[in-house]
Scaffold this motif. Structure first.
Motif, PDB file in Angstrom:
ATOM      1  N   ALA A  92       0.812  -1.078   0.053  1.00 19.21           N
ATOM      2  CA  ALA A  92       0.041  -0.157  -0.170  1.00 19.21           C
ATOM      3  C   ALA A  92       0.998   1.352   0.007  1.00 19.21           C
ATOM      4  CB  ALA A  92      -0.968   0.048   1.327  1.00 19.21           C
ATOM      5  N   VAL A  93       1.763   1.304   0.947  1.00 15.86           N
ATOM      6  CA  VAL A  93       3.063   2.203   0.872  1.00 15.86           C
ATOM      7  C   VAL A  93       3.414   2.456  -0.483  1.00 15.86           C
ATOM      8  CG1 VAL A  93       5.019   2.998   1.754  1.00 15.86           C
ATOM      9  CG2 VAL A  93       3.337   2.200   3.351  1.00 15.86           C
ATOM     10  N   PHE A  99       2.610   5.530  -7.540  1.00 10.19           N
ATOM     11  CA  PHE A  99       1.545   5.486  -8.336  1.00 10.19           C
ATOM     12  C   PHE A  99       0.474   6.443  -7.951  1.00 10.19           C
ATOM     13  CE2 PHE A  99       3.030   0.881  -8.588  1.00 10.19           C
ATOM     14  CZ  PHE A  99       3.708   1.149  -9.969  1.00 10.19           C
ATOM     15  N   ASP A 100       0.725   7.046  -6.766  1.00 13.74           N
ATOM     16  CA  ASP A 100      -0.362   8.095  -6.344  1.00 13.74           C
ATOM     17  C   ASP A 100      -1.563   7.505  -6.035  1.00 13.74           C
ATOM     18  OD1 ASP A 100      -0.951  10.687  -5.167  1.00 13.74           O
ATOM     19  OD2 ASP A 100      -1.562  11.264  -7.254  1.00 13.74           O
ATOM     20  N   ASP A 101      -1.340   6.246  -5.350  1.00 11.95           N
ATOM     21  CA  ASP A 101      -2.763   5.546  -5.444  1.00 11.95           C
ATOM     22  C   ASP A 101      -2.688   5.118  -3.915  1.00 11.95           C
ATOM     23  OD1 ASP A 101      -5.012   3.925  -5.278  1.00 11.95           O
ATOM     24  OD2 ASP A 101      -4.070   2.157  -6.422  1.00 11.95           O
ATOM     25  N   PRO A 102      -3.738   5.662  -2.982  1.00 10.54           N
ATOM     26  CA  PRO A 102      -3.642   5.475  -1.804  1.00 10.54           C
ATOM     27  C   PRO A 102      -4.973   4.321  -1.301  1.00 10.54           C
ATOM     28  CG  PRO A 102      -4.796   7.357  -2.046  1.00 10.54           C
ATOM     29  CD  PRO A 102      -4.354   6.829  -3.434  1.00 10.54           C
ATOM     30  N   ASP A 107      -7.598  -1.761   3.434  1.00 10.53           N
ATOM     31  CA  ASP A 107      -7.498  -3.199   3.784  1.00 10.53           C
ATOM     32  C   ASP A 107      -6.276  -3.788   4.197  1.00 10.53           C
ATOM     33  OD1 ASP A 107     -10.126  -3.611   2.429  1.00 10.53           O
ATOM     34  OD2 ASP A 107      -9.285  -4.346   0.479  1.00 10.53           O
ATOM     35  N   ALA A 108      -5.178  -2.915   3.892  1.00  8.13           N
ATOM     36  CA  ALA A 108      -4.040  -3.389   4.610  1.00  8.13           C
ATOM     37  C   ALA A 108      -3.889  -3.021   6.051  1.00  8.13           C
ATOM     38  CB  ALA A 108      -2.871  -2.666   3.798  1.00  8.13           C
ATOM     39  N   GLY A 149       3.580   7.031   9.303  1.00  6.96           N
ATOM     40  CA  GLY A 149       2.346   7.595   9.413  1.00  6.96           C
ATOM     41  C   GLY A 149       0.938   6.863   8.985  1.00  6.96           C
ATOM     42  N   ALA A 150       1.134   5.690   8.480  1.00  3.23           N
ATOM     43  CA  ALA A 150       0.038   4.803   8.254  1.00  3.23           C
ATOM     44  C   ALA A 150      -0.280   4.184   9.636  1.00  3.23           C
ATOM     45  CB  ALA A 150       0.119   3.957   7.032  1.00  3.23           C
TER      46      ALA A 150
END
Length: 227
Positions: A92-93, A99-102, A107-108, A149-150
């Motif tokens: 996810a990170v 890819f600038d896809d958060p 789910d992660a 951060g996540a």
């Protein structure tokens, strides 16, 4: 001392590239087995994927890779303690950063919150090239920051593991023992186990920035004195 770990517990090892995740996960699984705890090492699926396809994944392939990593961890946890050499959170990170896809965070992090313990490998090891999966030393700090951060936003506790070789394993082992002393982890992935409550690593090995700064300073002094 041996940490008190019940079957179904997941020990997740996270970290930026070239920070010793694989070596640490292997060492932990071996140490647990030596102490009579049935432990299964769950390798990084992305590495297997890249070797098979001889390329890195496209943006649309990230979700499948993350899901497969989570599935393999869940399967291993059904047979004892699972030691995961990375989780879907790392996918996810990278999906977010490259890819600038958060979109993979939800789910992660849901999966990560069910894992009994999260260990984050520090950036105190030298960067080493390793085929398709390595982007370069310049990405380590941004990745490390996104992981922290996540985890922080999701309220998922973690301990930062410093040191080289045996010291790194010793510090991780200490963190596991402190965590199991603070609470008896009962997280059973796939069976609705509660997420672990907050815990910290040992003082100067924890995720507190001041403590980490002191740890890095001590390491630099030690290396300077040896030089």
């Amino acid at each position: 001392m041996t940490p008190s770990l019940s079957a179904g517990c997941v020990i997740a090892v996270l970290g930026a590239e070239s920070t010793g995740k694989t070596e640490l996960a292997r060492a932990l699984a071996t140490r647990l087995a030596q102490r009579g705890i049935k432990a299964t090492l769950v390798p990084e699926y992305l590495r297997e994927w890249c070797e098979r396809e001889a390329r890195t994944p496209r943006p649309d392939e990230q979700a499948g890779i993350a899901a497969e990593q989570t599935r393999r961890i869940a399967d291993a946890a059904r047979h004892g303690v699972a030691v995961a050499d990375t989780t879907a959170l790392m996918t996810a990170v990278y999906s977010d950063m490259l890819f600038d896809d958060p979109s993979l965070y939800a789910d992660a992090l849901a999966a990560q919150s069910r894992y009994a313990m999260t260990l984050l490998t520090a950036l105190d090891l030298p960067w080493v090239a390793d085929g398709l999966q390595r982007d370069g030393p310049h990405v380590r700090e941004p990745v490390d920051g996104r992981v922290r951060g996540a985890l922080g936003r999701a309220g998922i506790p973690f301990a930062v593991v410093h040191g080289r070789g045996p010291e790194r394993l010793m510090n991780a082992w200490t963190a596991l023992n402190l965590a199991t002393q603070a609470e008896a982890p009962t997280s059973r992935l796939g069976t609705g186990g509660d997420a672990p409550t907050g815990w910290r690593g040992a003082c100067d090995k924890c995720s507190d920035p001041v403590c980490e700064h002191r740890m890095f300073t001590d390491l630099l002094h030690q290396r300077a004195s040896k030089g």
